[in-house]
Design a protein around this motif. Structure first.
Motif, PDB file in Angstrom:
ATOM      1  N   PHE A  71     135.329  67.332  24.374  1.00 58.18           N
ATOM      2  CA  PHE A  71     133.709  66.472  24.540  1.00 58.18           C
ATOM      3  C   PHE A  71     134.162  65.772  23.131  1.00 58.18           C
ATOM      4  O   PHE A  71     135.189  66.236  22.246  1.00 58.18           O
ATOM      5  N   ASN A  72     133.846  64.870  22.588  1.00 56.16           N
ATOM      6  CA  ASN A  72     133.739  63.828  20.973  1.00 56.16           C
ATOM      7  C   ASN A  72     132.559  64.575  20.384  1.00 56.16           C
ATOM      8  O   ASN A  72     130.998  64.578  20.963  1.00 56.16           O
ATOM      9  N   PRO A  73     132.940  65.264  19.534  1.00 54.93           N
ATOM     10  CA  PRO A  73     132.086  65.954  18.333  1.00 54.93           C
ATOM     11  C   PRO A  73     130.924  64.690  17.405  1.00 54.93           C
ATOM     12  O   PRO A  73     129.862  65.121  17.353  1.00 54.93           O
ATOM     13  N   ASN A  74     131.656  63.669  18.066  1.00 46.26           N
ATOM     14  CA  ASN A  74     130.570  62.562  17.112  1.00 46.26           C
ATOM     15  C   ASN A  74     129.014  62.835  18.075  1.00 46.26           C
ATOM     16  O   ASN A  74     128.536  62.063  17.301  1.00 46.26           O
ATOM     17  N   TYR A  75     128.903  63.336  19.230  1.00 44.60           N
ATOM     18  CA  TYR A  75     128.070  63.008  19.723  1.00 44.60           C
ATOM     19  C   TYR A  75     126.838  64.416  20.690  1.00 44.60           C
ATOM     20  O   TYR A  75     126.169  64.290  21.148  1.00 44.60           O
ATOM     21  N   ILE A  76     127.475  65.295  19.152  1.00 47.78           N
ATOM     22  CA  ILE A  76     127.114  66.335  19.374  1.00 47.78           C
ATOM     23  C   ILE A  76     125.952  66.273  19.379  1.00 47.78           C
ATOM     24  O   ILE A  76     125.107  65.968  18.237  1.00 47.78           O
ATOM     25  N   THR A  77     124.578  66.554  20.003  1.00 42.81           N
ATOM     26  CA  THR A  77     123.098  66.715  20.367  1.00 42.81           C
ATOM     27  C   THR A  77     122.651  68.085  19.621  1.00 42.81           C
ATOM     28  O   THR A  77     123.592  69.113  19.602  1.00 42.81           O
ATOM     29  N   ASP A  78     121.022  67.965  19.401  1.00 44.41           N
ATOM     30  CA  ASP A  78     120.555  69.320  19.115  1.00 44.41           C
ATOM     31  C   ASP A  78     120.559  70.209  20.308  1.00 44.41           C
ATOM     32  O   ASP A  78     121.407  71.591  20.184  1.00 44.41           O
ATOM     33  N   ARG A  93     123.482  68.669   9.160  1.00 42.24           N
ATOM     34  CA  ARG A  93     124.469  67.852   8.316  1.00 42.24           C
ATOM     35  C   ARG A  93     125.319  66.959   9.386  1.00 42.24           C
ATOM     36  O   ARG A  93     125.525  66.096   8.979  1.00 42.24           O
ATOM     37  N   LEU A  94     125.137  67.402  10.766  1.00 42.87           N
ATOM     38  CA  LEU A  94     126.452  66.454  11.157  1.00 42.87           C
ATOM     39  C   LEU A  94     125.514  65.349  11.780  1.00 42.87           C
ATOM     40  O   LEU A  94     125.630  63.270  11.571  1.00 42.87           O
ATOM     41  N   LEU A  95     124.152  65.664  12.273  1.00 44.46           N
ATOM     42  CA  LEU A  95     123.007  64.478  11.938  1.00 44.46           C
ATOM     43  C   LEU A  95     122.981  63.195  11.206  1.00 44.46           C
ATOM     44  O   LEU A  95     123.339  61.873  11.171  1.00 44.46           O
ATOM     45  N   ASP A  96     123.328  63.838   9.894  1.00 45.84           N
ATOM     46  CA  ASP A  96     122.502  63.441   8.708  1.00 45.84           C
ATOM     47  C   ASP A  96     124.229  62.433   8.470  1.00 45.84           C
ATOM     48  O   ASP A  96     123.584  60.867   8.234  1.00 45.84           O
ATOM     49  N   TYR A  97     125.134  63.228   9.040  1.00 45.46           N
ATOM     50  CA  TYR A  97     126.366  62.366   8.254  1.00 45.46           C
ATOM     51  C   TYR A  97     126.582  61.218   9.624  1.00 45.46           C
ATOM     52  O   TYR A  97     127.445  60.239   8.592  1.00 45.46           O
ATOM     53  N   ASN A 105     136.797  62.441  13.002  1.00 48.03           N
ATOM     54  CA  ASN A 105     138.313  62.264  13.192  1.00 48.03           C
ATOM     55  C   ASN A 105     139.564  63.416  13.351  1.00 48.03           C
ATOM     56  O   ASN A 105     140.336  62.735  13.693  1.00 48.03           O
ATOM     57  N   SER A 106     138.704  64.380  12.721  1.00 53.03           N
ATOM     58  CA  SER A 106     139.280  65.484  13.064  1.00 53.03           C
ATOM     59  C   SER A 106     139.030  66.923  12.775  1.00 53.03           C
ATOM     60  O   SER A 106     137.380  66.736  12.647  1.00 53.03           O
ATOM     61  N   ALA A 107     139.665  67.760  13.556  1.00 54.16           N
ATOM     62  CA  ALA A 107     138.250  69.444  13.485  1.00 54.16           C
ATOM     63  C   ALA A 107     138.551  70.087  11.972  1.00 54.16           C
ATOM     64  O   ALA A 107     137.265  70.067  11.208  1.00 54.16           O
ATOM     65  N   HIS A 108     139.431  69.532  10.798  1.00 56.43           N
ATOM     66  CA  HIS A 108     139.330  69.484   9.933  1.00 56.43           C
ATOM     67  C   HIS A 108     138.252  68.504   8.954  1.00 56.43           C
ATOM     68  O   HIS A 108     137.245  69.605   8.893  1.00 56.43           O
ATOM     69  N   GLN A 109     138.299  67.922   9.130  1.00 59.30           N
ATOM     70  CA  GLN A 109     136.862  67.369   9.108  1.00 59.30           C
ATOM     71  C   GLN A 109     135.677  67.012   8.958  1.00 59.30           C
ATOM     72  O   GLN A 109     134.395  67.989   8.708  1.00 59.30           O
ATOM     73  N   PHE A 110     135.619  67.458  10.879  1.00 58.94           N
ATOM     74  CA  PHE A 110     133.945  68.319  11.252  1.00 58.94           C
ATOM     75  C   PHE A 110     133.886  68.960  10.401  1.00 58.94           C
ATOM     76  O   PHE A 110     132.439  69.982  10.347  1.00 58.94           O
ATOM     77  N   GLN A 111     134.802  70.163   9.707  1.00 57.80           N
ATOM     78  CA  GLN A 111     133.962  71.494   9.271  1.00 57.80           C
ATOM     79  C   GLN A 111     133.838  71.454   7.728  1.00 57.80           C
ATOM     80  O   GLN A 111     132.796  71.830   7.016  1.00 57.80           O
ATOM     81  N   GLU A 112     133.869  70.194   7.624  1.00 60.24           N
ATOM     82  CA  GLU A 112     134.099  69.614   5.602  1.00 60.24           C
ATOM     83  C   GLU A 112     132.548  68.650   6.376  1.00 60.24           C
ATOM     84  O   GLU A 112     131.429  69.761   4.696  1.00 60.24           O
ATOM     85  N   VAL A 113     131.906  68.843   7.229  1.00 55.66           N
ATOM     86  CA  VAL A 113     130.645  67.743   6.814  1.00 55.66           C
ATOM     87  C   VAL A 113     129.573  69.266   7.657  1.00 55.66           C
ATOM     88  O   VAL A 113     128.641  68.875   6.825  1.00 55.66           O
ATOM     89  N   THR A 114     130.099  69.924   8.880  1.00 58.86           N
ATOM     90  CA  THR A 114     128.945  70.977   9.038  1.00 58.86           C
ATOM     91  C   THR A 114     129.341  72.158   8.304  1.00 58.86           C
ATOM     92  O   THR A 114     127.964  73.079   8.391  1.00 58.86           O
TER      93      THR A 114
END
Length: 294
Positions: A71-78, A93-97, A105-114
């Motif tokens: 799945f694309n982590p950009n579209y993760i819902t509650d 945090r993800l939804l606000d971003y 665009n990367s797993a590392h960026q996903f961790q930085e945001v969430t």
């Protein structure tokens, strides 16, 4: 009272015999073991059996676990986030971003945001699926000639929205497999394709921001030929052939036209009662004015 406690010799013997029997039976009950023979348990066999049961139970538990598909982590819902093990704060945090129209665009960026833990990231990041243009850009410099950048494209440089494939549409940031297929299906229902870019508004799930990104890369280059209707002479039956205009609205338009002695511009339709102002760009694709006021 004496008569009640006076017994004959035979009665006294019977009472004595009964007492003796009661005492004997009580002794037998307390001192004689009526249990069965002691059962001998094979501890080794029991241990092997227990291990086998445990292994079968573990296999069943693994089979019952929810399966995770790419799945694309950009579209993760509650709901999706909670099933993955994310906390409410991490999901927020993800939804606000994403509300800032920013993309991960990367797993590392996903961790930085969430700010998810390393253990959770290691568990879910193998299932991350980013668009091909994101993953390929890290592997091939030749992608630069095909990637979409912030520089505005000319009409000639843009792709044709009426011939673009679902795969080509997925290269637009914000368009995944579902939305791209939905755009193509909607286009095919129009019997010839799009008349104009504004019709993207009718594709379910496309936000204004995503539509803007699409039109930066694609536009309708081969619109289907249609005969536009003169707004100041159109009948009710002609107006209802236009998308988003029903008979009630068509009658309101004709009535307003009479009061105004004709429309001076198509934008004046917004003043008609119950007119869908947010669809004006689509409706005006099918209308024209012989003498529109400039």
């Amino acid at each position: 009272m004496k008569s009640h406690f006076t017994f004959s010799k035979e009665q006294r013997n019977g009472i004595f015999l009964l007492l003796v029997l009661i005492v004997i039976l009580q002794c037998i009950y307390f001192f004689v073991d009526f249990g069965s023979d002691k059962i001998v348990v094979d501890e080794e066999a029991l241990s092997e059996y227990t291990k086998e049961i445990d292994s079968l139970r573990q296999v069943q538990l693994e089979q019952n676990k929810p399966k995770i598909f790419p799945f694309n982590p950009n579209y993760i819902t509650d709901f999706k986030g909670s099933t993955l093990g994310m906390s409410n704060e991490e999901i927020d945090r993800l939804l606000d971003y994403r509300k800032q129209d920013k993309w991960i665009n990367s797993a590392h960026q996903f961790q930085e945001v969430t700010i998810v833990s390393d253990s959770l990231l290691d568990a879910i990041s193998p299932y991350f699926k980013f668009p091909d243009w994101v993953t390929n850009s890290k592997q091939s410099s030749s992608h630069a000639s095909f990637s979409y950048n912030n520089a505005p494209k000319t009409f000639a440089q843009k792709g044709d929205l009426n011939t673009a494939t679902a795969q080509q549409l997925q290269k637009v940031n914000g368009i995944g497999e579902v939305l791209s297929e939905r755009i193509v299906k909607f286009r095919n229902k129009l019997k010839g394709g799009f008349v104009g870019d504004a019709q993207l508004q009718d594709v379910y799930g496309l936000t204004p921001e995503v539509i803007e990104k699409i039109t930066e890369q694609f536009t309708v280059k081969t619109p289907i030929p249609i005969k536009k209707i003169d707004l100041n002479t159109a009948t009710v039956d002609e107006l209802v052939t236009i998308p988003h205009i029903d008979y009630d609205l068509a009658n309101e338009i004709v009535e307003q036209r009479k009061l105004r002695e004709g429309f001076q511009s198509i934008d004046e339709l917004k003043k008609v009662k119950n007119f869908p102002s947010n669809k004006i760009k689509i409706i005006e694709l099918y209308l024209h004015l012989e003498k529109e006021k400039r």
